[in-house]
Design a protein around this motif. Structure first.
Motif, PDB file in Angstrom:
ATOM      1  N   LYS A  66      -2.893  -9.711  10.926  1.00 27.28           N
ATOM      2  CA  LYS A  66      -3.159  -8.874   9.760  1.00 27.28           C
ATOM      3  C   LYS A  66      -4.374  -7.994  10.038  1.00 27.28           C
ATOM      4  N   HIS A  68      -7.530  -5.777   8.897  1.00 33.79           N
ATOM      5  CA  HIS A  68      -8.518  -5.677   7.824  1.00 33.79           C
ATOM      6  C   HIS A  68      -9.372  -4.435   8.095  1.00 33.79           C
ATOM      7  N   HIS A 169      -0.880   2.483   3.106  1.00 31.61           N
ATOM      8  CA  HIS A 169      -0.999   1.094   3.562  1.00 31.61           C
ATOM      9  C   HIS A 169      -2.399   0.799   4.119  1.00 31.61           C
ATOM     10  N   ALA A 172      -4.718   0.481   1.088  1.00 28.63           N
ATOM     11  CA  ALA A 172      -4.470  -0.832   0.486  1.00 28.63           C
ATOM     12  C   ALA A 172      -5.216  -1.915   1.261  1.00 28.63           C
ATOM     13  N   SER A 173      -5.158  -1.853   2.587  1.00 32.65           N
ATOM     14  CA  SER A 173      -5.866  -2.836   3.414  1.00 32.65           C
ATOM     15  C   SER A 173      -7.370  -2.765   3.171  1.00 32.65           C
ATOM     16  N   VAL A 177      -5.694  -5.017  -1.224  1.00 34.12           N
ATOM     17  CA  VAL A 177      -4.537  -5.128  -2.119  1.00 34.12           C
ATOM     18  C   VAL A 177      -3.268  -4.835  -1.334  1.00 34.12           C
ATOM     19  N   THR A 178      -2.124  -5.091  -1.956  1.00 37.35           N
ATOM     20  CA  THR A 178      -0.849  -4.736  -1.326  1.00 37.35           C
ATOM     21  C   THR A 178      -0.573  -3.256  -1.559  1.00 37.35           C
ATOM     22  N   ARG A 179       0.324  -2.721  -0.780  1.00 31.16           N
ATOM     23  CA  ARG A 179       0.708  -1.317  -0.950  1.00 31.16           C
ATOM     24  C   ARG A 179       1.350  -1.097  -2.326  1.00 31.16           C
ATOM     25  N   GLU A 180       2.101  -2.093  -2.787  1.00 29.27           N
ATOM     26  CA  GLU A 180       2.746  -1.992  -4.100  1.00 29.27           C
ATOM     27  C   GLU A 180       1.699  -1.891  -5.217  1.00 29.27           C
ATOM     28  N   THR A 181       0.643  -2.691  -5.098  1.00 31.45           N
ATOM     29  CA  THR A 181      -0.435  -2.637  -6.089  1.00 31.45           C
ATOM     30  C   THR A 181      -1.095  -1.268  -6.058  1.00 31.45           C
ATOM     31  N   SER A 183       0.262   1.549  -5.157  1.00 29.06           N
ATOM     32  CA  SER A 183       1.193   2.510  -5.759  1.00 29.06           C
ATOM     33  C   SER A 183       1.130   2.447  -7.278  1.00 29.06           C
TER      34      SER A 183
END
Length: 190
Positions: A66, A68, A169, A172-173, A177-181, A183
């Motif tokens: 992952k 960061h 993305h 978001a990192s 948060v997630t990419r969905e959050t 968005s």
């Protein structure tokens, strides 16, 4: 392009033309393409980079793969692996280009030389380090104390240009948060 560096230095201390030419002679210019590395984990860190154009990201990849994001770097910003640069050790992070980038590179030896020879430069780098320390503390406190929406709003307010340059993305990192959050935040901010 070197006028960008002069303008940044002169926000803190005035320079004569001769002083600036001498300072500039201690830098080398480097151009990198999108996805090219300025710093790679495990390798020596020879330079602090002053960004003339483009955009970079510094990041750590954990054991699970992952990414960061630690920092972004845009025009008129400095970026490197400071732990490795100051201690002259191997990099513990990666820094690569989000878009084609032009930079001025300052070796640790040349930085020390400039600081020893020109009080103005020692003063400049001390002030820049203080600003970086404050920003880092604010980022840590924000990650510990603010919710994701507050971190998003703060980043958007402080650096709206990042939202045009940096893929979602990666933002978001950086925000944790997630990419969905992200968005969802994007759609509620319009």
């Amino acid at each position: 392009m070197s006028k960008i560096l002069r303008q940044q230095i002169e926000k803190i201390t005035p320079l004569s033309d001769n002083e600036f030419e001498y300072i500039l002679s201690h830098f080398t210019e480097r151009k990198l393409r999108k996805h090219q590395f300025a710093v790679q984990c495990g390798q020596a860190v020879k330079f602090d980079y002053f960004i003339l154009s483009g955009c970079l990201k510094s990041y750590h990849t954990d054991n699970d793969g992952k990414i960061h994001i630690i920092q972004f770097g845009m025009q008129d910003w400095w970026i490197t692996d400071y732990q490795a640069y100051y201690n002259q050790t191997a990099a513990t992070i990666d820094i690569d280009c989000i878009e084609d980038t032009e930079m001025l590179c300052l070796s640790y030896e040349n930085r020390e030389k400039l600081c020893a020879e020109l009080h103005k430069m020692e003063h400049f780098f001390r002030k820049k380090t203080n600003i970086r320390n404050v920003a880092l503390q604010q980022r840590i406190l924000s990650l510990m104390s603010n919710n994701a929406k507050e971190r998003y709003d703060s980043l958007l307010e402080q650096y709206p240009q990042l939202f045009q340059k940096v893929p979602k993305h990666l933002l978001a990192s950086y925000l944790g948060v997630t990419r969905e959050t992200l968005s969802r935040f994007n759609s509620t901010s319009k």
